[in-house]
Design a protein around this motif. Sequence first.
Motif, short mmCIF file in Angstrom:
data_model
loop_
_atom_site.label_atom_id
_atom_site.label_comp_id
_atom_site.label_asym_id
_atom_site.label_seq_id
_atom_site.Cartn_x
_atom_site.Cartn_y
_atom_site.Cartn_z
N CYS A 1 0.75 -1.13 -0.09
CA CYS A 1 -0.13 -0.09 0.01
C CYS A 1 1.07 1.38 -0.08
O CYS A 1 0.70 2.19 -0.69
CB CYS A 1 -0.95 0.07 1.32
SG CYS A 1 -2.29 1.44 1.26
N GLN A 2 1.93 1.10 0.73
CA GLN A 2 2.79 2.34 0.75
C GLN A 2 3.65 2.66 -0.53
O GLN A 2 3.58 3.78 -0.71
CB GLN A 2 3.79 2.18 2.01
CG GLN A 2 3.42 2.11 3.25
CD GLN A 2 4.59 1.76 4.36
OE1 GLN A 2 5.60 1.46 3.96
NE2 GLN A 2 4.15 1.73 5.43
N GLU A 3 3.68 1.60 -1.19
CA GLU A 3 4.51 1.70 -2.29
C GLU A 3 3.63 2.21 -3.54
O GLU A 3 3.95 3.25 -4.23
CB GLU A 3 5.04 0.33 -3.06
CG GLU A 3 6.19 -0.22 -2.19
CD GLU A 3 5.70 -1.02 -1.18
OE1 GLU A 3 4.30 -1.23 -0.72
OE2 GLU A 3 6.57 -1.54 -0.36
N VAL A 4 2.25 2.03 -3.38
CA VAL A 4 1.26 2.43 -4.40
C VAL A 4 1.34 4.14 -4.34
O VAL A 4 1.35 4.69 -5.33
CB VAL A 4 -0.04 1.93 -4.16
CG1 VAL A 4 -1.20 2.52 -4.99
CG2 VAL A 4 -0.11 0.34 -4.42
N PHE A 5 1.01 4.61 -2.95
CA PHE A 5 1.12 5.99 -3.01
C PHE A 5 2.54 6.68 -3.49
O PHE A 5 2.32 7.76 -4.21
CB PHE A 5 0.94 6.41 -1.64
CG PHE A 5 -0.47 6.19 -1.16
CD1 PHE A 5 -1.64 7.14 -1.82
CD2 PHE A 5 -0.85 5.38 -0.46
CE1 PHE A 5 -2.77 6.93 -1.39
CE2 PHE A 5 -2.33 5.13 -0.08
CZ PHE A 5 -3.49 5.76 -0.56
N LEU A 6 3.55 6.17 -3.11
CA LEU A 6 5.06 6.52 -3.44
C LEU A 6 5.03 6.25 -4.98
O LEU A 6 5.58 7.69 -5.59
CB LEU A 6 5.85 6.03 -2.49
CG LEU A 6 7.24 6.81 -2.51
CD1 LEU A 6 6.76 8.06 -1.83
CD2 LEU A 6 8.21 6.11 -1.65
N ASP A 7 4.66 5.63 -5.44
CA ASP A 7 4.73 5.37 -6.92
C ASP A 7 4.08 6.47 -7.70
O ASP A 7 4.25 6.85 -8.82
CB ASP A 7 4.34 3.88 -7.38
CG ASP A 7 5.39 2.83 -7.05
OD1 ASP A 7 6.49 3.16 -6.71
OD2 ASP A 7 4.68 1.76 -7.15
N ASN A 8 2.90 7.00 -7.08
CA ASN A 8 2.21 8.01 -7.74
C ASN A 8 2.45 9.24 -7.49
O ASN A 8 1.95 10.43 -7.92
CB ASN A 8 0.64 7.80 -7.58
CG ASN A 8 -0.08 6.57 -8.14
OD1 ASN A 8 -0.71 6.97 -9.11
ND2 ASN A 8 0.13 5.49 -7.89
#
Length: 175
Positions: free
Chosen positions: A1-8
């Motif tokens: 989940c953390q990666e999804v936000f950071l990827d955006n």
Amino acid sequence: CQEVFLDNMKLGNNIARNAALRENVFMMLVCISVRIPLFLIGKPGSSKSLAKSIILNSMKGQNSGSELLKGLKEVQIFSYQCSQLSTSESIIKVFDQAKKVQDQSGDKSKFVSVVVLDEVGLAEDSPNLPLKVLHPLLEDGTEGNSYSIDVVEREERVAFIGISNWALDPAKMNR
């Protein structure tokens, strides 16, 4: 989940997407969105201030660069650099400025002002005890100088992030 936000979020090519950065960005994003006070404590170089900059540059509401972030609130940060010379009045002034801008924005479901106290640990050593003012501001959204039971609803409060290189007094961190 953390990666999804950071990827955006837009990050420079030379920024490492390490666990500390992912955690700090995610916690800031969540706590800002629901207006829960957050104290980020960590050693120098553990991505605390970098996370703040990423949030500022990414959470722009409908003007955000990704569809995921367009669904989040627009953020305006009001930073205050703490020191041993900090006073309660100067901290209250930052909260008042943030509240005024947030009130003028109209739709609080799409906009949030964020008070960021940088190096909040330095103010803890002040003889003026400026951090005492945080107790009512973070607990019930008031300055604590009213004899009525005026509790500001969470949706009406400004968000808060305290950044420090060392742990603070437990009474403050448990707010």
